[in-house]
Scaffold this motif. Sequence first.
Motif, PDB file in Angstrom:
ATOM      1  N   LEU A 176    -127.831   9.666 -93.226  1.00 43.24           N
ATOM      2  CA  LEU A 176    -127.515  10.965 -93.832  1.00 43.24           C
ATOM      3  C   LEU A 176    -128.461  11.255 -94.997  1.00 43.24           C
ATOM      4  CD1 LEU A 176    -123.607  10.938 -93.787  1.00 43.24           C
ATOM      5  CD2 LEU A 176    -125.081  12.628 -92.676  1.00 43.24           C
ATOM      6  N   ALA A 177    -128.816  10.210 -95.751  1.00 43.94           N
ATOM      7  CA  ALA A 177    -129.770  10.398 -96.846  1.00 43.94           C
ATOM      8  C   ALA A 177    -131.139  10.791 -96.306  1.00 43.94           C
ATOM      9  CB  ALA A 177    -129.862   9.120 -97.675  1.00 43.94           C
ATOM     10  N   VAL A 178    -131.541  10.158 -95.202  1.00 42.92           N
ATOM     11  CA  VAL A 178    -132.813  10.510 -94.565  1.00 42.92           C
ATOM     12  C   VAL A 178    -132.760  11.951 -94.063  1.00 42.92           C
ATOM     13  CG1 VAL A 178    -134.333  10.062 -92.591  1.00 42.92           C
ATOM     14  CG2 VAL A 178    -133.403   8.145 -93.913  1.00 42.92           C
ATOM     15  N   GLY A 179    -131.671  12.287 -93.363  1.00 44.17           N
ATOM     16  CA  GLY A 179    -131.531  13.641 -92.829  1.00 44.17           C
ATOM     17  C   GLY A 179    -131.462  14.690 -93.914  1.00 44.17           C
ATOM     18  N   GLY A 180    -130.724  14.406 -94.985  1.00 46.39           N
ATOM     19  CA  GLY A 180    -130.611  15.359 -96.086  1.00 46.39           C
ATOM     20  C   GLY A 180    -131.932  15.570 -96.792  1.00 46.39           C
ATOM     21  N   SER A 181    -132.664  14.468 -97.023  1.00 48.34           N
ATOM     22  CA  SER A 181    -133.965  14.581 -97.679  1.00 48.34           C
ATOM     23  C   SER A 181    -134.938  15.393 -96.821  1.00 48.34           C
ATOM     24  CB  SER A 181    -134.543  13.184 -97.938  1.00 48.34           C
ATOM     25  OG  SER A 181    -133.686  12.440 -98.782  1.00 48.34           O
ATOM     26  N   ALA A 182    -134.927  15.123 -95.511  1.00 49.15           N
ATOM     27  CA  ALA A 182    -135.817  15.850 -94.607  1.00 49.15           C
ATOM     28  C   ALA A 182    -135.450  17.327 -94.554  1.00 49.15           C
ATOM     29  CB  ALA A 182    -135.738  15.237 -93.207  1.00 49.15           C
ATOM     30  N   TYR A 183    -134.156  17.611 -94.567  1.00 53.02           N
ATOM     31  CA  TYR A 183    -133.709  19.006 -94.507  1.00 53.02           C
ATOM     32  C   TYR A 183    -134.135  19.758 -95.767  1.00 53.02           C
ATOM     33  CZ  TYR A 183    -130.706  22.800 -92.855  1.00 53.02           C
ATOM     34  OH  TYR A 183    -130.248  23.994 -92.377  1.00 53.02           O
ATOM     35  N   GLY A 184    -133.999  19.095 -96.905  1.00 53.51           N
ATOM     36  CA  GLY A 184    -134.430  19.721 -98.147  1.00 53.51           C
ATOM     37  C   GLY A 184    -135.929  19.986 -98.161  1.00 53.51           C
ATOM     38  N   MET A 185    -136.705  19.018 -97.665  1.00 54.82           N
ATOM     39  CA  MET A 185    -138.157  19.203 -97.592  1.00 54.82           C
ATOM     40  C   MET A 185    -138.514  20.323 -96.624  1.00 54.82           C
ATOM     41  SD  MET A 185    -139.802  17.425 -99.717  1.00 54.82           S
ATOM     42  CE  MET A 185    -141.400  17.822 -99.001  1.00 54.82           C
TER      43      MET A 185
ATOM     44  N   PHE B 217    -145.928  19.849 -91.811  1.00 57.93           N
ATOM     45  CA  PHE B 217    -144.750  19.724 -90.959  1.00 57.93           C
ATOM     46  C   PHE B 217    -144.818  18.452 -90.111  1.00 57.93           C
ATOM     47  CE2 PHE B 217    -144.193  24.382 -91.627  1.00 57.93           C
ATOM     48  CZ  PHE B 217    -142.891  24.327 -92.095  1.00 57.93           C
ATOM     49  N   ALA B 218    -146.012  18.113 -89.633  1.00 53.69           N
ATOM     50  CA  ALA B 218    -146.169  16.892 -88.844  1.00 53.69           C
ATOM     51  C   ALA B 218    -145.883  15.663 -89.699  1.00 53.69           C
ATOM     52  CB  ALA B 218    -147.584  16.822 -88.267  1.00 53.69           C
ATOM     53  N   ALA B 219    -146.340  15.698 -90.942  1.00 50.95           N
ATOM     54  CA  ALA B 219    -146.091  14.577 -91.857  1.00 50.95           C
ATOM     55  C   ALA B 219    -144.596  14.432 -92.126  1.00 50.95           C
ATOM     56  CB  ALA B 219    -146.853  14.790 -93.162  1.00 50.95           C
ATOM     57  N   LEU B 220    -143.914  15.554 -92.289  1.00 47.55           N
ATOM     58  CA  LEU B 220    -142.463  15.505 -92.512  1.00 47.55           C
ATOM     59  C   LEU B 220    -141.751  14.925 -91.300  1.00 47.55           C
ATOM     60  CD1 LEU B 220    -139.879  16.167 -94.070  1.00 47.55           C
ATOM     61  CD2 LEU B 220    -140.009  18.497 -93.158  1.00 47.55           C
ATOM     62  N   ALA B 221    -142.129  15.386 -90.107  1.00 47.72           N
ATOM     63  CA  ALA B 221    -141.488  14.885 -88.885  1.00 47.72           C
ATOM     64  C   ALA B 221    -141.740  13.393 -88.714  1.00 47.72           C
ATOM     65  CB  ALA B 221    -142.017  15.666 -87.681  1.00 47.72           C
ATOM     66  N   ALA B 222    -142.984  12.971 -88.923  1.00 49.24           N
ATOM     67  CA  ALA B 222    -143.324  11.559 -88.762  1.00 49.24           C
ATOM     68  C   ALA B 222    -142.616  10.704 -89.806  1.00 49.24           C
ATOM     69  CB  ALA B 222    -144.839  11.380 -88.866  1.00 49.24           C
TER      70      ALA B 222
END
Length: 291
Positions: free
Chosen positions: A230-239, A265-270
Motif C-alpha cells: 500500500l505504501a508503494v501504491g500510494g507513493s506511486a499514485y502521488g507521483m 512515466f516509464a521511470a515511475l512504472a519501472a
Amino acid sequence: MTSLLRLHRPLMVLTAATAVLAVIAAVGIVADSRILTGMPIWAKPFKFAVSFTLYAATLAWMLSLLPRRSRAAERAATVVLAAAVAELVVIVGQVLRGTTSHYNMTTPLNSALWSVMGIAIMVLFAGHLVIGFVVLRARIADRPAAHAVRWGLGLTLVGMLVAVPMTQSRMAHSVGVADGGPGLPLTGWSTTGGDLRIGHFVGLHALQALPLLALVLGRRFDEATRLRLLAVGGSAYGMLTLLLTWQALRAQPLLRPDALTLTAFAALAAGTAVAAAAVIRARRPELTLAA
C-alpha cells in the motif's frame, strides 16, 4: 458489512441527491443541444454530480471505520456537505442561466458567484483536512484498511492542491491553449494543450483507488506485506498525480507526451514494479511456503 446505520447520514443524503442530479444532468446532455466552452452545457453538472456522489459515499464509509464516533470528524463532514451543496448550486444555477460558473467574472453577479465557489472550495479543503487528522490518529483495527484510508485522504488533498494553478493567475483549465478547444470525449480534457484537470481528477480519486487496492490485495499476503505494498501504491499514485500536473504545466496534451515526459512515466512504472517485487520477495518464508 458495515451497518448502514453507522454511515454519516448527511453524507448519505448528499450521495443520494447528487446521484439524482447526475441522472438529471445526463438527460440534459441528451435533451439540451446548447454548447458551452466546447462541451454540452450539462456536462459540468454531470461530472461534478458523479464526483461528489463517489466522494460523499466513500467519505461516509471511511468515517464508519472509526472505532468510536468523532464529533470533530462528523462536524467536519457536515461542513464538507455544505461546501459541496454551495458549489453545486452555483454550477447548476449558472447552467440554467446559460453561462459558465468557473472563472466567470463578466458581471458583478457572476464574480460574486465565482467567489462563493472559491470560498466553498477552501471550506471543503479545511473540512477534509480535519477528517484526515482524525483518521490519522484513530486506532482502526483493520490496519491495511486504515492505511489505505489514510493514503486516500492524504492524496486527495494533493489532488485538491494541484488545482491551485487553475484558480490563481491562469484562471483557466488549459495551458498553452484557450479553454473550450478540442477535447477528449466526456471529460473535455484538452487534446491540443496541457490540461490541469487531469492531475486534479487523478488526485481526487485516490480516495477510492487506495481502498480498492487494499481490497484487491485481500488476504493474499500477510499484513506487513500488504502495508508495504500500500505504501508503494500510494507513493506511486502521488507521483502519478504530480507527473500529470507537470505534463499539463508544460502545455502537453495527455495523449501527446514528449520524450522527457515518457521517460518520467516509464521511470515511475519501472520503479513501482521493482519496489512491489522487492516487497513481495521479502515476505516471511513460512508464509510464502504456506501460500
